[in-house]
Design an enzyme around this catalytic site. Structure first.
Site, PDB file in Angstrom:
ATOM      1  N   LEU A 108       0.865  -1.229   0.005  1.00 11.11           N
ATOM      2  CA  LEU A 108      -0.227  -0.081   0.026  1.00 11.11           C
ATOM      3  C   LEU A 108       0.975   1.473  -0.060  1.00 11.11           C
ATOM      4  O   LEU A 108       1.817   1.361   0.500  1.00 11.11           O
ATOM      5  CB  LEU A 108      -0.806  -0.082   1.409  1.00 11.11           C
ATOM      6  CG  LEU A 108      -1.870  -1.363   1.316  1.00 11.11           C
ATOM      7  CD1 LEU A 108      -2.784  -0.986   2.663  1.00 11.11           C
ATOM      8  CD2 LEU A 108      -2.682  -1.421   0.128  1.00 11.11           C
ATOM      9  N   GLY A 153       0.940  -5.308   1.335  1.00  5.66           N
ATOM     10  CA  GLY A 153      -0.282  -5.370   0.587  1.00  5.66           C
ATOM     11  C   GLY A 153       0.416  -5.831  -0.867  1.00  5.66           C
ATOM     12  O   GLY A 153      -0.267  -6.539  -1.577  1.00  5.66           O
ATOM     13  N   ASN A 177       4.157  -7.450   7.258  1.00 10.16           N
ATOM     14  CA  ASN A 177       4.950  -6.908   7.948  1.00 10.16           C
ATOM     15  C   ASN A 177       4.162  -5.500   8.555  1.00 10.16           C
ATOM     16  O   ASN A 177       5.127  -4.807   9.138  1.00 10.16           O
ATOM     17  CB  ASN A 177       6.193  -6.622   7.531  1.00 10.16           C
ATOM     18  CG  ASN A 177       6.438  -5.670   6.196  1.00 10.16           C
ATOM     19  OD1 ASN A 177       5.280  -5.590   5.644  1.00 10.16           O
ATOM     20  ND2 ASN A 177       7.243  -4.620   6.232  1.00 10.16           N
ATOM     21  N   GLU A 178       2.921  -5.297   8.665  1.00  9.90           N
ATOM     22  CA  GLU A 178       2.250  -4.189   9.272  1.00  9.90           C
ATOM     23  C   GLU A 178       2.836  -3.717  10.390  1.00  9.90           C
ATOM     24  O   GLU A 178       3.006  -2.569  10.678  1.00  9.90           O
ATOM     25  CB  GLU A 178       0.804  -4.539   8.890  1.00  9.90           C
ATOM     26  CG  GLU A 178       0.193  -4.216   7.531  1.00  9.90           C
ATOM     27  CD  GLU A 178       0.524  -5.413   6.865  1.00  9.90           C
ATOM     28  OE1 GLU A 178      -0.089  -5.291   5.474  1.00  9.90           O
ATOM     29  OE2 GLU A 178       1.036  -6.337   7.025  1.00  9.90           O
TER      30      GLU A 178
END
Length: 302
Positions: A108, A153, A177-178
């Site tokens: 993202l 994303g 890996n947010e």
């Protein structure tokens, strides 16, 4: 079938709005150099589509430098291109890859989530949802030819595919890996990962924000094959041929049966998920965290 029809209606509404984006030059055919007899190429700004009607296969390449981040413009172009392919009965399969070997997609676009207003956050998140739904429920055979790093994303896009082929390079990591960015993967990101590698492995991966190098990615099951870099595309096409040998109606109905419950969870909670995202990303603490991360990226580039 009703689910698929409903998704097409929602997609068309989004695509009509997205078609007005500034500078969108979509669907212009140009020669496909080296593409073989019958191959065609569509010149988009950020998504390249190479089609081979004789084989019934299209190759969709992300080309949004430097890291193929999923901006609102990229998401819109991608959805328009996907809609065109799905409406053309000549195409039964699609290979998803990158036009820039070394990075599949960094995920993202954080600039879409930082320093904007709530209306923009809502519009962006709706497009992200639409991307996942359309790929996850696609009737086509989808093979991800992962020829570069594939975090966040980018990993989500790959996870929607039927098969994932990863190039054997230690720098080509994949995972959600947010948490490393101070944000939380939504429930439908989580569901997609759990469906792929199981609950316990997903719990560790999501909490720690793990990025798996090729050998570990294969071991945990987040990818199906690891091959030398120069064999990613050919392997993807070989895998595609095996899947396309199955009668479409039987395969499509089976895929819909397997994925319907997961998709329904988001469809039923879609508006609430958008509201939750807007509320979360609008928090001062989250905005500061994103700004800090973006500043670090700028310093690295400098």
């Amino acid at each position: 079938m009703a689910l698929a029809a409903g998704m097409r209606v929602r997609a068309r509404a989004l695509l009509r709005a997205g078609a007005q984006l500034r500078g969108a030059a979509l669907g212009r055919p140009e020669p496909a150099g080296g593409g073989g007899d019958g191959a065609r190429r569509f010149a988009n700004l950020r998504v390249l589509v190479e089609t081979d009607p004789a084989a019934g296969v299209a190759v969709m390449k992300l080309k949004n430098p430097p890291v193929n981040s999923l901006s609102l413009e990229v998401l819109t172009e991608f959805l328009i291109s996907l809609e065109k392919l799905e409406n053309d009965k000549a195409f039964r399969g699609m290979v998803l890859t990158s036009d820039y070997p070394g990075v599949f997609s960094a995920g993202l676009d954080l600039t879409e989530m930082c320093g904007r207003n709530p209306a923009h956050y809502a519009e962006y998140w709706k497009a992200v949802q639409e991307l996942w739904l359309r790929l996850f429920l696609s009737n086509m055979v989808l093979v991800a030819a992962i020829n570069g790093a594939c975090p966040a994303g980018g990993c989500l896009m790959a996870l929607t595919s039927d098969v994932r082929v990863l190039a054997d390079n230690p720098n080509f990591v994949i995972g959600l890996n947010e948490t490393q960015l101070g944000i939380v993967a939504p429930f439908w990101f989580k569901d997609t990962l759990v469906n792929t590698i199981g609950h316990r492995a997903s719990e560790h991966a999501l909490q720690l924000g793990l990025l798996f190098p090729p050998a570990e990615a294969l071991q945990v099951g987040i990818v199906d094959q690891v091959v030398p870099e120069d064999q990613v595309q050919s392997t993807a096409r070989s895998v595609m041929a095996r899947w396309m040998a199955i009668p479409d109606h039987a395969r499509q109905l089976t895929k819909a049966m397997m994925r319907k419950a997961t998709a329904d969870r988001l469809i039923k909670q879609r508006d609430a998920d958008i509201q939750n995202f807007v509320s979360f990303v609008s928090r001062d603490s989250i905005q500061k965290s994103l700004q800090t991360y973006l500043e670090k990226l700028k310093q690295k580039k400098g």
